[in-house]
Design a protein around this motif. Sequence first.
Motif, PDB file in Angstrom:
ATOM      1  N   UNK A  47      35.198  47.101  42.259  1.00 41.74           N
ATOM      2  CA  UNK A  47      35.113  48.540  42.456  1.00 41.74           C
ATOM      3  C   UNK A  47      34.693  48.968  43.842  1.00 41.74           C
ATOM      4  N   UNK A  48      34.841  48.080  44.818  1.00 45.40           N
ATOM      5  CA  UNK A  48      34.460  48.443  46.182  1.00 45.40           C
ATOM      6  C   UNK A  48      35.377  49.514  46.732  1.00 45.40           C
ATOM      7  N   UNK A  49      34.817  50.364  47.577  1.00 46.77           N
ATOM      8  CA  UNK A  49      35.610  51.342  48.310  1.00 46.77           C
ATOM      9  C   UNK A  49      35.984  50.694  49.636  1.00 46.77           C
ATOM     10  N   UNK A  50      37.267  50.664  49.938  1.00 46.43           N
ATOM     11  CA  UNK A  50      37.719  50.029  51.172  1.00 46.43           C
ATOM     12  C   UNK A  50      37.832  48.526  50.994  1.00 46.43           C
ATOM     13  N   UNK A  51      38.413  47.896  51.959  1.00 46.81           N
ATOM     14  CA  UNK A  51      38.594  46.452  51.886  1.00 46.81           C
ATOM     15  C   UNK A  51      39.764  46.078  51.001  1.00 46.81           C
ATOM     16  N   UNK A  52      40.026  44.801  50.926  1.00 43.35           N
ATOM     17  CA  UNK A  52      41.103  44.284  50.093  1.00 43.35           C
ATOM     18  C   UNK A  52      40.633  44.238  48.652  1.00 43.35           C
ATOM     19  N   UNK A  68      39.862  30.151  54.251  1.00 42.97           N
ATOM     20  CA  UNK A  68      41.216  30.690  54.047  1.00 42.97           C
ATOM     21  C   UNK A  68      41.172  32.020  53.312  1.00 42.97           C
ATOM     22  N   UNK A  69      40.312  32.168  52.342  1.00 45.91           N
ATOM     23  CA  UNK A  69      40.193  33.426  51.605  1.00 45.91           C
ATOM     24  C   UNK A  69      39.740  34.549  52.535  1.00 45.91           C
ATOM     25  N   UNK A  70      38.829  34.233  53.443  1.00 43.39           N
ATOM     26  CA  UNK A  70      38.350  35.228  54.398  1.00 43.39           C
ATOM     27  C   UNK A  70      39.489  35.793  55.247  1.00 43.39           C
ATOM     28  N   UNK A  71      40.495  34.976  55.539  1.00 42.82           N
ATOM     29  CA  UNK A  71      41.645  35.440  56.322  1.00 42.82           C
ATOM     30  C   UNK A  71      42.397  36.551  55.598  1.00 42.82           C
ATOM     31  N   UNK A  72      42.283  36.578  54.274  1.00 42.86           N
ATOM     32  CA  UNK A  72      42.946  37.604  53.473  1.00 42.86           C
ATOM     33  C   UNK A  72      41.991  38.723  53.068  1.00 42.86           C
ATOM     34  N   UNK A  73      40.781  38.696  53.623  1.00 41.93           N
ATOM     35  CA  UNK A  73      39.796  39.723  53.297  1.00 41.93           C
ATOM     36  C   UNK A  73      39.178  39.550  51.928  1.00 41.93           C
TER      37      UNK A  73
END
Length: 148
Positions: free
Chosen positions: A37-42, A90-95
């Motif tokens: 439920x974050x606002x913004x981000x992937x 690798x996950x960080x590269x996709x946000x």
Amino acid sequence: MYALAVVDFAKPLGESEFSAFVQRHTAVPPEAAIYDGRIGGTPVSWRLDTPLPDAPQGDVPQLAPGELPRNGLAGFRRWVGDLRDHDAANLDKFGLGLKLLRKSAADGMAYAYVTQHARVRDLRALIDDPQVRAIRVADVAYDLTGMG
């Protein structure tokens, strides 16, 4: 007209609540669940028809209208469970942070879902459900097959 839209829930739904919601609203089927439920981000999302790794090729379960695939949340949890600490870079590269994925899988709460082939009139009816906070339409298209 058909729409690609995101249906936001007023409060996050557990798997059984999500399943009951989908059964009540078969005309607006989910293609992907959003598990954070974050606002913004992937957003942390999962295609509900993603085959499990050990499923036979081409094995797509036949579902009744409004039935959620058994590999929805279970498949997401299994995939996240297979991730290791070395996958974080690798996950960080996709946000997508590994800690966030693990938390989202453990919580198992659907905050929203994506529907790709909902009729606009069905989306209008869906907005009256108290479990729906908002519907964000991303794209619309005419149903040329229904004209005639």
